[in-house]
Write a protein that holds these residues in place. Structure first.
Motif, mmCIF file in Angstrom:
data_model
loop_
_atom_site.group_PDB
_atom_site.id
_atom_site.type_symbol
_atom_site.label_atom_id
_atom_site.label_comp_id
_atom_site.label_asym_id
_atom_site.label_seq_id
_atom_site.Cartn_x
_atom_site.Cartn_y
_atom_site.Cartn_z
ATOM 1 N N UNK A 180 1.634 -25.066 -1.426
ATOM 2 C CA UNK A 180 2.321 -24.154 -0.512
ATOM 3 C C UNK A 180 2.956 -22.989 -1.238
ATOM 4 N N UNK A 181 3.497 -23.247 -2.434
ATOM 5 C CA UNK A 181 4.109 -22.174 -3.221
ATOM 6 C C UNK A 181 3.081 -21.117 -3.597
ATOM 7 N N UNK A 182 1.851 -21.555 -3.895
ATOM 8 C CA UNK A 182 0.795 -20.592 -4.226
ATOM 9 C C UNK A 182 0.442 -19.759 -3.000
ATOM 10 N N UNK A 183 0.266 -20.415 -1.852
ATOM 11 C CA UNK A 183 -0.056 -19.676 -0.634
ATOM 12 C C UNK A 183 1.051 -18.671 -0.296
ATOM 13 N N UNK A 184 2.294 -19.072 -0.542
ATOM 14 C CA UNK A 184 3.418 -18.171 -0.291
ATOM 15 C C UNK A 184 3.309 -16.945 -1.188
ATOM 16 N N UNK A 185 2.995 -17.160 -2.467
ATOM 17 C CA UNK A 185 2.865 -16.043 -3.397
ATOM 18 C C UNK A 185 1.710 -15.129 -3.007
ATOM 19 N N UNK A 186 0.645 -15.699 -2.446
ATOM 20 C CA UNK A 186 -0.506 -14.907 -2.030
ATOM 21 C C UNK A 186 -0.297 -14.237 -0.672
ATOM 22 N N UNK A 187 0.842 -14.502 -0.039
ATOM 23 C CA UNK A 187 1.102 -13.908 1.256
ATOM 24 C C UNK A 187 0.418 -14.611 2.411
ATOM 25 N N UNK A 188 -0.125 -15.795 2.156
ATOM 26 C CA UNK A 188 -0.791 -16.576 3.210
ATOM 27 C C UNK A 188 0.256 -17.493 3.854
ATOM 28 N N UNK A 189 1.111 -16.900 4.681
ATOM 29 C CA UNK A 189 2.293 -17.594 5.158
ATOM 30 C C UNK A 189 1.970 -18.767 6.073
ATOM 31 N N UNK A 190 0.965 -18.630 6.924
ATOM 32 C CA UNK A 190 0.622 -19.737 7.820
ATOM 33 C C UNK A 190 0.138 -20.952 7.032
ATOM 34 N N UNK A 191 -0.705 -20.704 6.021
ATOM 35 C CA UNK A 191 -1.170 -21.813 5.183
ATOM 36 C C UNK A 191 -0.012 -22.391 4.376
ATOM 37 N N UNK A 192 0.898 -21.517 3.958
ATOM 38 C CA UNK A 192 2.060 -21.983 3.196
ATOM 39 C C UNK A 192 2.938 -22.878 4.064
ATOM 40 N N UNK A 193 3.128 -22.501 5.321
ATOM 41 C CA UNK A 193 3.928 -23.326 6.230
ATOM 42 C C UNK A 193 3.254 -24.680 6.448
ATOM 43 N N UNK A 194 1.948 -24.667 6.664
ATOM 44 C CA UNK A 194 1.218 -25.909 6.938
ATOM 45 C C UNK A 194 1.337 -26.880 5.765
ATOM 46 N N UNK A 195 1.178 -26.375 4.541
ATOM 47 C CA UNK A 195 1.244 -27.263 3.379
ATOM 48 C C UNK A 195 2.678 -27.716 3.109
ATOM 49 N N UNK A 196 3.662 -26.848 3.349
ATOM 50 C CA UNK A 196 5.065 -27.255 3.184
ATOM 51 C C UNK A 196 5.429 -28.347 4.184
ATOM 52 N N UNK A 197 4.926 -28.210 5.411
ATOM 53 C CA UNK A 197 5.185 -29.243 6.412
ATOM 54 C C UNK A 197 4.505 -30.559 6.039
ATOM 55 N N UNK A 198 3.343 -30.474 5.396
ATOM 56 C CA UNK A 198 2.676 -31.687 4.903
ATOM 57 C C UNK A 198 3.538 -32.353 3.825
ATOM 58 N N UNK A 199 4.092 -31.539 2.940
ATOM 59 C CA UNK A 199 4.954 -32.088 1.887
ATOM 60 C C UNK A 199 6.139 -32.823 2.497
ATOM 61 N N UNK A 200 6.713 -32.247 3.555
ATOM 62 C CA UNK A 200 7.843 -32.887 4.227
ATOM 63 C C UNK A 200 7.397 -34.147 4.964
ATOM 64 N N UNK A 201 6.203 -34.094 5.556
ATOM 65 C CA UNK A 201 5.674 -35.257 6.281
ATOM 66 C C UNK A 201 5.562 -36.468 5.369
ATOM 67 N N UNK A 202 5.048 -36.260 4.167
ATOM 68 C CA UNK A 202 4.828 -37.382 3.254
ATOM 69 C C UNK A 202 6.075 -37.729 2.437
ATOM 70 N N UNK A 203 7.029 -36.803 2.420
ATOM 71 C CA UNK A 203 8.308 -37.114 1.762
ATOM 72 C C UNK A 203 9.417 -36.394 2.517
ATOM 73 N N UNK A 204 9.937 -37.033 3.573
ATOM 74 C CA UNK A 204 10.972 -36.389 4.405
ATOM 75 C C UNK A 204 12.253 -36.065 3.655
ATOM 76 N N UNK A 205 12.407 -36.605 2.442
ATOM 77 C CA UNK A 205 13.603 -36.332 1.659
ATOM 78 C C UNK A 205 13.358 -35.286 0.576
ATOM 79 N N UNK A 206 12.234 -34.564 0.688
ATOM 80 C CA UNK A 206 11.880 -33.550 -0.309
ATOM 81 C C UNK A 206 12.652 -32.270 -0.020
ATOM 82 N N UNK A 207 13.830 -32.141 -0.610
ATOM 83 C CA UNK A 207 14.669 -30.965 -0.360
ATOM 84 C C UNK A 207 14.006 -29.679 -0.834
#
Length: 521
Positions: A180-207
């Protein structure tokens, strides 16, 4: 000629003879391996008792008894790494893979130390690829490879590595986070959101994932959602400094200065050593005061007398450089190299002007602040600046040129020395460290010099990057670009970074040549 046939009645006897010979041949190896294993058990016990030196000694004894025991080298490397003896740890891991070329753990550990502590990214990447070649289903090796490639700016390769890691282990939240951090740097915000939400899904305590998601939402023009997301990250981890900073910055963007000050004070109460938050607090107090009383900007500058401040004219030519972006607030130092009418040009470091590597340069706001002695409740004058020249990232000359309009009439360029400064020559450094709102003068002498670098004994703090190094005639002989640090541990195993008392600067000859190339005589 065919071999003679052995009568069947002799076969049991021959088998016994061969068995005895095999045992005789392998018994020393077996005994050594067993003894070595006993030393390893002893080392593990010492580790549980926090006896790190004894643990390392036991591993070395295990290796002495059985020099071909790859596992012992691997464990020794881990113990040395824990003690921050990285060069020795690397040597141990290299020995492990030499004995056992299929030791993927040693290759991954080797890659980690080569990247972080020897600054050899290509060798680190090669080590990770070797681990993958041995075991193509090693998700961790792909993850580490992706991270190394990401730090090198090889983003497409990094994406491929992370995707492969996710394919092997779809439940690893960290891979989604970094992707997600890479997608954010590339300006691909929708993909960045999707992958960040996946990270939260698999680890809800990932601050960290919540923090990253907040940054993306803020970039999408959703500050209220971003603020809520940062607050969730802080709730999960009250000491997530970056989440505090992002929350503070987003509130500051909205002009909610009172809330910013409250957020800063809460963050400082949780982490009194958070220098970045303290900078935001001071900056916000300034903005709030100016918001309440814009006439503060019209107050004439108050300058100390020569008697009170012998370096007042020099300090006027040395400015604090403030760089604000959507991810951070950064301070540095610069100095006036040319003046033409009411326009001036200020030299600083490239890494000062380009602070916030993940933020586009157009998203940065640069200001320069001039030295004065304002009364309590007043503030120093600032002027907006723009970066007009900058050396390439691959260039050893870490320099950037800023253009400033309407600089105060009394400020003049600092003179530059025409000859190289001598070893042991006394010098002084004028700069703006993070640790104080005032400018400081650090003194020392030149220890060593090359065509590329001066090493000096002057002790400086962070924020002095870009400071001029002056000789006894107040001529610039160098430009500060880094300090040297040591890493140590407290008894509580907390890391402490401290200066070693040396500072590195770019020699004025190479700086002057670069200025000439930029049209600055």
């Amino acid at each position: 000629m065919p071999l003679p046939k052995v009568p069947k009645k002799f076969l049991p006897k021959l088998t016994s003879v061969f068995l005895l010979l095999y045992v005789a041949a392998t018994l020393p190896w077996f005994t050594n391996r067993l003894t070595s294993f006993a030393y390893i058990v002893q080392a593990i016990v010492q580790r549980s008792q926090n006896a790190e030196d004894e643990e390392i000694a036991a591993y070395r004894q295990a290796i002495k008894v059985d020099p071909q025991f790859a596992w012992a080298y691997n464990l020794l490397g881990n113990a040395l790494s824990d003690k921050w003896k990285f060069n020795e740890a690397i040597a141990a891991y290299r020995q492990a893979v030499q004995i056992d070329p299929n030791d993927t753990k040693a290759y991954k550990s080797l890659g980690h130390l080569l990247f972080f502590f020897q600054g050899k990214p290509d060798e680190a990447i090669a080590a990770y690829r070797q681990a993958i070649q041995i075991n193509p289903n090693d998700a961790e090796a792909y993850s580490r490879l992706g991270w190394a490639l990401q730090q090198q700016g090889r983003l497409d390769e990094a994406i491929a590595a992370y995707r492969q890691a996710i394919q092997i282990d779809p439940n690893d939240a960290e891979d989604y986070y970094y992707l997600g951090a890479i997608f954010q740097k590339q300006g691909k915000l929708e993909e960045a959101i999707a992958t960040s939400q996946k990270a939260i899904q698999f680890n809800p305590k990932n601050d960290s994932a919540y923090n990253s998601l907040g940054v993306i939402l803020n970039k999408q023009g959703k500050p209220d959602e971003a603020i809520a997301t940062y607050q969730k990250a802080i709730q999960l981890n009250p000491k997530n400094t970056q989440a505090h900073i992002n929350l503070i910055f987003t509130l500051q963007q909205q002009g909610k200065f009172d809330r910013v000050i409250e957020a800063c004070k809460r963050a400082i109460a949780l982490d009194p050593n958070s220098l970045s938050v303290k900078l935001f607090l001071k900056e916000t107090e300034r903005l709030l005061a100016l918001q309440k009383n814009p006439q503060l900007l019209a107050i004439p500058e108050r300058l100390p007398s020569l008697k009170d401040e012998p370096f007042v004219s020099l300090k006027r030519s040395v400015v604090r450089v403030i760089v604000k972006s959507s991810s951070e607030l950064n301070y540095g130092t610069g100095w006036v190299v040319k003046r033409q009418g009411n326009k001036g040009w200020v030299l600083t470091n490239r890494h000062v002007a380009t602070a916030g590597k993940n933020t586009p340069q157009g998203d940065k706001k640069i200001e320069v602040e001039f030295y004065s002695k304002p009364l309590s409740g007043e503030f120093r004058k600032r002027k907006p600046a723009k970066s007009v020249k900058i050396t390439a990232a691959s260039d050893n000359l870490d320099l950037a040129l800023l253009e400033v309009t309407d600089i105060p009439k009394d400020i003049q360029p600092l003179p530059r020395a025409s000859a190289s400064v001598a070893v042991n020559a006394p010098i002084r450094i004028i700069g703006y460290p993070y640790t104080t709102q005032d400018s400081t003068v650090a003194t020392g002498e030149v220890i060593t010099k090359t065509d590329q670098e001066l090493e000096m004994s002057a002790i400086i703090a962070r924020g002095n990057s870009g400071s001029p190094v002056l000789d006894q005639q107040n001529r610039v002989v160098g430009v500060v670009w880094k300090g040297s640090y040591t890493i140590s541990r407290t008894q509580n195993q907390e890391l402490v970074i401290s200066g070693t008392g040396t500072t590195a600067a770019l020699p004025i000859q190479s700086v002057t040549q670069q200025l000439k190339d930029w049209g600055i005589d």
